[in-house]
Design a protein around this motif. Structure first.
Motif, PDB file in Angstrom:
ATOM      1  N   LYS A   5      -6.446  58.641  -8.070  1.00 53.75           N
ATOM      2  CA  LYS A   5      -5.876  59.207 -10.085  1.00 53.75           C
ATOM      3  C   LYS A   5      -5.925  60.780  -9.163  1.00 53.75           C
ATOM      4  CE  LYS A   5      -9.130  58.972 -13.655  1.00 53.75           C
ATOM      5  NZ  LYS A   5     -10.243  58.802 -14.315  1.00 53.75           N
ATOM      6  N   THR A   8      -5.577  63.812 -15.528  1.00 51.11           N
ATOM      7  CA  THR A   8      -6.088  62.752 -17.079  1.00 51.11           C
ATOM      8  C   THR A   8      -4.982  63.959 -18.024  1.00 51.11           C
ATOM      9  OG1 THR A   8      -7.435  61.751 -16.147  1.00 51.11           O
ATOM     10  CG2 THR A   8      -6.936  62.011 -18.721  1.00 51.11           C
ATOM     11  N   HIS A  10      -4.650  64.041 -21.918  1.00 50.77           N
ATOM     12  CA  HIS A  10      -5.172  63.852 -23.178  1.00 50.77           C
ATOM     13  C   HIS A  10      -3.876  64.013 -24.723  1.00 50.77           C
ATOM     14  CE1 HIS A  10      -8.840  62.806 -21.843  1.00 50.77           C
ATOM     15  NE2 HIS A  10      -8.809  63.810 -21.486  1.00 50.77           N
ATOM     16  N   PRO A  43      -3.663  53.994 -19.045  1.00 51.13           N
ATOM     17  CA  PRO A  43      -4.251  54.612 -20.094  1.00 51.13           C
ATOM     18  C   PRO A  43      -5.468  54.074 -19.493  1.00 51.13           C
ATOM     19  CG  PRO A  43      -3.219  52.337 -20.684  1.00 51.13           C
ATOM     20  CD  PRO A  43      -2.852  52.606 -19.040  1.00 51.13           C
ATOM     21  N   HIS A  44      -6.149  54.853 -21.098  1.00 49.83           N
ATOM     22  CA  HIS A  44      -7.373  54.354 -20.651  1.00 49.83           C
ATOM     23  C   HIS A  44      -8.356  53.348 -21.514  1.00 49.83           C
ATOM     24  CE1 HIS A  44      -9.593  58.449 -18.783  1.00 49.83           C
ATOM     25  NE2 HIS A  44      -8.288  59.376 -20.077  1.00 49.83           N
ATOM     26  N   ASP A  45      -9.219  52.792 -21.524  1.00 47.16           N
ATOM     27  CA  ASP A  45      -9.294  51.566 -22.461  1.00 47.16           C
ATOM     28  C   ASP A  45      -9.036  52.031 -23.843  1.00 47.16           C
ATOM     29  OD1 ASP A  45     -10.535  49.402 -19.763  1.00 47.16           O
ATOM     30  OD2 ASP A  45     -12.611  50.435 -20.410  1.00 47.16           O
ATOM     31  N   ARG A  46      -8.432  50.371 -24.242  1.00 49.67           N
ATOM     32  CA  ARG A  46      -8.954  50.492 -25.716  1.00 49.67           C
ATOM     33  C   ARG A  46      -6.873  52.294 -26.236  1.00 49.67           C
ATOM     34  NH1 ARG A  46     -13.864  49.900 -25.651  1.00 49.67           N
ATOM     35  NH2 ARG A  46     -14.752  51.797 -26.754  1.00 49.67           N
ATOM     36  N   SER A  47      -7.154  52.139 -25.526  1.00 52.40           N
ATOM     37  CA  SER A  47      -5.658  53.250 -25.313  1.00 52.40           C
ATOM     38  C   SER A  47      -4.271  52.742 -25.100  1.00 52.40           C
ATOM     39  CB  SER A  47      -5.936  54.724 -24.716  1.00 52.40           C
ATOM     40  OG  SER A  47      -7.115  55.169 -25.473  1.00 52.40           O
ATOM     41  N   ALA A  49      -0.684  54.111 -22.731  1.00 49.55           N
ATOM     42  CA  ALA A  49       0.039  56.121 -22.048  1.00 49.55           C
ATOM     43  C   ALA A  49       1.045  55.976 -22.866  1.00 49.55           C
ATOM     44  CB  ALA A  49      -0.065  55.542 -21.016  1.00 49.55           C
TER      45      ALA A  49
END
Length: 66
Positions: A5, A8, A10, A43-47, A49
């Motif tokens: 990684k 990140t 947002h 992407p993060h969980d439940r999101s 990209a």
């Protein structure tokens, strides 16, 4: 990049309806001696990209710091 990684991002409608650039300095150890690298946007969980419309890697000028 290559399963490490790097950053990140947002997306919070910072610039709705506009393209924008984001720079991510890469640790030299991730690119040194490599002809190719794999870049993934995960992407993060439940999101999801956000859309990516271009990616490029450029070498820093000698002596430049991030």
């Amino acid at each position: 990049m290559d399963n490490v990684k790097v950053a990140t991002q947002h997306l919070e409608a910072d610039q709705p309806g506009k393209f924008f650039d984001v720079d991510y300095p890469l640790p030299i150890g991730l690119t040194k001696g490599k002809a190719n690298v794999k870049v993934r946007f995960v992407p993060h969980d439940r999101s999801s990209a956000g859309p990516v419309f271009g990616v490029r890697m450029v070498a820093a000028k000698p002596g430049a710091t991030a």
